[in-house]
Design a protein around this motif. Structure first.
Motif, PDB file in Angstrom:
ATOM      1  N   ARG A  44     -64.524  43.998-100.910  1.00 50.88           N
ATOM      2  CA  ARG A  44     -64.527  45.467-100.861  1.00 50.88           C
ATOM      3  C   ARG A  44     -63.554  45.975 -99.795  1.00 50.88           C
ATOM      4  N   CYS A  45     -63.541  45.342 -98.627  1.00 56.80           N
ATOM      5  CA  CYS A  45     -62.616  45.743 -97.557  1.00 56.80           C
ATOM      6  C   CYS A  45     -61.171  45.484 -97.950  1.00 56.80           C
ATOM      7  N   GLN A  46     -60.930  44.383 -98.636  1.00 59.14           N
ATOM      8  CA  GLN A  46     -59.573  44.080 -99.077  1.00 59.14           C
ATOM      9  C   GLN A  46     -59.105  45.101-100.111  1.00 59.14           C
ATOM     10  N   GLN A  47     -60.021  45.516-100.988  1.00 59.63           N
ATOM     11  CA  GLN A  47     -59.669  46.531-101.984  1.00 59.63           C
ATOM     12  C   GLN A  47     -59.415  47.881-101.328  1.00 59.63           C
ATOM     13  N   LEU A  48     -60.219  48.216-100.319  1.00 59.37           N
ATOM     14  CA  LEU A  48     -60.006  49.481 -99.609  1.00 59.37           C
ATOM     15  C   LEU A  48     -58.686  49.465 -98.849  1.00 59.37           C
ATOM     16  N   LYS A  49     -58.322  48.330 -98.283  1.00 62.54           N
ATOM     17  CA  LYS A  49     -57.042  48.222 -97.585  1.00 62.54           C
ATOM     18  C   LYS A  49     -55.893  48.428 -98.554  1.00 62.54           C
ATOM     19  N   ARG A  50     -56.009  47.816 -99.723  1.00 65.03           N
ATOM     20  CA  ARG A  50     -54.981  47.987-100.754  1.00 65.03           C
ATOM     21  C   ARG A  50     -54.917  49.438-101.220  1.00 65.03           C
ATOM     22  N   GLY A  51     -56.072  50.061-101.432  1.00 61.82           N
ATOM     23  CA  GLY A  51     -56.113  51.457-101.855  1.00 61.82           C
ATOM     24  C   GLY A  51     -55.554  52.404-100.810  1.00 61.82           C
ATOM     25  N   TYR A  52     -55.823  52.118 -99.548  1.00 65.27           N
ATOM     26  CA  TYR A  52     -55.299  52.942 -98.469  1.00 65.27           C
ATOM     27  C   TYR A  52     -53.777  52.820 -98.392  1.00 65.27           C
ATOM     28  N   GLY A  53     -53.269  51.623 -98.576  1.00 63.56           N
ATOM     29  CA  GLY A  53     -51.817  51.434 -98.597  1.00 63.56           C
ATOM     30  C   GLY A  53     -51.175  52.167 -99.760  1.00 63.56           C
ATOM     31  N   ASP A  54     -51.814  52.118-100.928  1.00 59.94           N
ATOM     32  CA  ASP A  54     -51.304  52.844-102.098  1.00 59.94           C
ATOM     33  C   ASP A  54     -51.337  54.350-101.871  1.00 59.94           C
ATOM     34  N   CYS A  55     -52.374  54.814-101.187  1.00 58.50           N
ATOM     35  CA  CYS A  55     -52.497  56.243-100.899  1.00 58.50           C
ATOM     36  C   CYS A  55     -51.375  56.694 -99.964  1.00 58.50           C
ATOM     37  N   LYS A  56     -51.147  55.930 -98.909  1.00 62.67           N
ATOM     38  CA  LYS A  56     -50.083  56.282 -97.971  1.00 62.67           C
ATOM     39  C   LYS A  56     -48.706  56.204 -98.638  1.00 62.67           C
ATOM     40  N   ARG A  57     -48.529  55.212 -99.498  1.00 64.31           N
ATOM     41  CA  ARG A  57     -47.268  55.073-100.220  1.00 64.31           C
ATOM     42  C   ARG A  57     -47.075  56.228-101.200  1.00 64.31           C
ATOM     43  N   GLY A  58     -48.190  56.698-101.795  1.00 65.82           N
ATOM     44  CA  GLY A  58     -48.113  57.809-102.739  1.00 65.82           C
ATOM     45  C   GLY A  58     -47.752  59.132-102.086  1.00 65.82           C
ATOM     46  N   MET A  59     -47.970  59.237-100.775  1.00 66.04           N
ATOM     47  CA  MET A  59     -47.628  60.476-100.080  1.00 66.04           C
ATOM     48  C   MET A  59     -46.122  60.673 -99.983  1.00 66.04           C
ATOM     49  N   ILE A  60     -45.353  59.590 -99.991  1.00 60.80           N
ATOM     50  CA  ILE A  60     -43.905  59.731 -99.894  1.00 60.80           C
ATOM     51  C   ILE A  60     -43.206  59.459-101.218  1.00 60.80           C
ATOM     52  N   ASP A  61     -43.963  59.132-102.254  1.00 59.70           N
ATOM     53  CA  ASP A  61     -43.386  58.881-103.572  1.00 59.70           C
ATOM     54  C   ASP A  61     -43.048  60.227-104.209  1.00 59.70           C
ATOM     55  N   MET A  62     -41.802  60.429-104.534  1.00 58.29           N
ATOM     56  CA  MET A  62     -41.361  61.717-105.068  1.00 58.29           C
ATOM     57  C   MET A  62     -41.935  62.003-106.454  1.00 58.29           C
ATOM     58  N   ARG A  63     -42.308  60.962-107.192  1.00 53.05           N
ATOM     59  CA  ARG A  63     -42.875  61.183-108.524  1.00 53.05           C
ATOM     60  C   ARG A  63     -44.275  61.767-108.441  1.00 53.05           C
ATOM     61  N   LYS A  64     -44.985  61.489-107.357  1.00 51.68           N
ATOM     62  CA  LYS A  64     -46.355  61.988-107.194  1.00 51.68           C
ATOM     63  C   LYS A  64     -46.404  63.203-106.281  1.00 51.68           C
ATOM     64  N   ARG A  65     -45.278  63.709-105.891  1.00 49.13           N
ATOM     65  CA  ARG A  65     -45.212  64.764-104.887  1.00 49.13           C
ATOM     66  C   ARG A  65     -45.940  66.026-105.329  1.00 49.13           C
ATOM     67  N   PHE A  66     -45.744  66.446-106.577  1.00 50.68           N
ATOM     68  CA  PHE A  66     -46.350  67.685-107.054  1.00 50.68           C
ATOM     69  C   PHE A  66     -47.787  67.492-107.516  1.00 50.68           C
ATOM     70  N   ARG A  67     -48.082  66.331-108.100  1.00 50.37           N
ATOM     71  CA  ARG A  67     -49.431  66.076-108.607  1.00 50.37           C
ATOM     72  C   ARG A  67     -50.379  65.625-107.525  1.00 50.37           C
ATOM     73  N   GLY A  68     -49.875  65.027-106.496  1.00 48.72           N
ATOM     74  CA  GLY A  68     -50.729  64.519-105.430  1.00 48.72           C
ATOM     75  C   GLY A  68     -51.285  63.156-105.777  1.00 48.72           C
ATOM     76  N   ASN A  69     -51.987  62.568-104.833  1.00 48.74           N
ATOM     77  CA  ASN A  69     -52.589  61.257-105.048  1.00 48.74           C
ATOM     78  C   ASN A  69     -53.794  61.371-105.962  1.00 48.74           C
ATOM     79  N   GLN A  70     -54.117  60.279-106.629  1.00 51.78           N
ATOM     80  CA  GLN A  70     -55.317  60.215-107.455  1.00 51.78           C
ATOM     81  C   GLN A  70     -56.540  60.170-106.542  1.00 51.78           C
ATOM     82  N   PRO A  71     -57.668  60.702-106.979  1.00 53.98           N
ATOM     83  CA  PRO A  71     -58.877  60.581-106.156  1.00 53.98           C
ATOM     84  C   PRO A  71     -59.317  59.128-106.032  1.00 53.98           C
ATOM     85  N   ILE A  72     -60.233  58.862-105.106  1.00 53.28           N
ATOM     86  CA  ILE A  72     -60.665  57.491-104.842  1.00 53.28           C
ATOM     87  C   ILE A  72     -61.304  56.879-106.078  1.00 53.28           C
TER      88      ILE A  72
END
Length: 123
Positions: A44-72
């Motif tokens: 569970r912790c490993q999955q949360l770490k991966r999800g947190y990294g994806d979330c932070k990466r999604g903040m600077i991804d220009m394709r997701k800029r207008f839609r925002g990150n997906q919910p948890i």
């Protein structure tokens, strides 16, 4: 920090605080997130770490800029809801679809206009 990653960060911190790496082995939470100790964390912790990294990466991804990150919790099935359809029309068992028959119904004649404009009687 934007609010889109705040929830998953808090969940990761709670998971790390309750893991054996911090409680029993007395390591820093930041040390537990690095490769030698990362394998000792619960899944569970490993999955949360991966999800947190994806979330932070999604903040600077220009394709997701207008839609925002997906919910948890992206999957509606995990929340107990039935997933919706991706196409028009009602799904199986949602009012439309196949009707139950007893097999002794009268054959009704229907007039159908074909592609060529010809009328046909269909039973």
């Amino acid at each position: 920090m934007p609010s889109s990653c705040r929830d998953i960060r808090a969940a990761l911190a709670d998971c790390l605080q309750s893991s054996d790496c911090v409680l029993i082995q007395r390591n820093q939470p930041s040390d537990c997130l690095r490769p030698p100790l990362l394998d000792t964390l619960p899944t569970r912790c490993q999955q949360l770490k991966r999800g947190y990294g994806d979330c932070k990466r999604g903040m600077i991804d220009m394709r997701k800029r207008f839609r925002g990150n997906q919910p948890i919790a992206v999957s509606k099935e995990l929340e107990g809801e039935k997933p919706g359809q991706l196409y028009a029309g009602s799904g199986f068992g949602q009012g439309g679809g196949v009707r139950a028959t007893s097999g002794d119904e009268d054959a009704k004649a229907e007039t159908v206009v074909g592609v060529d404009g010809e009328r046909r009687v269909v039973r």
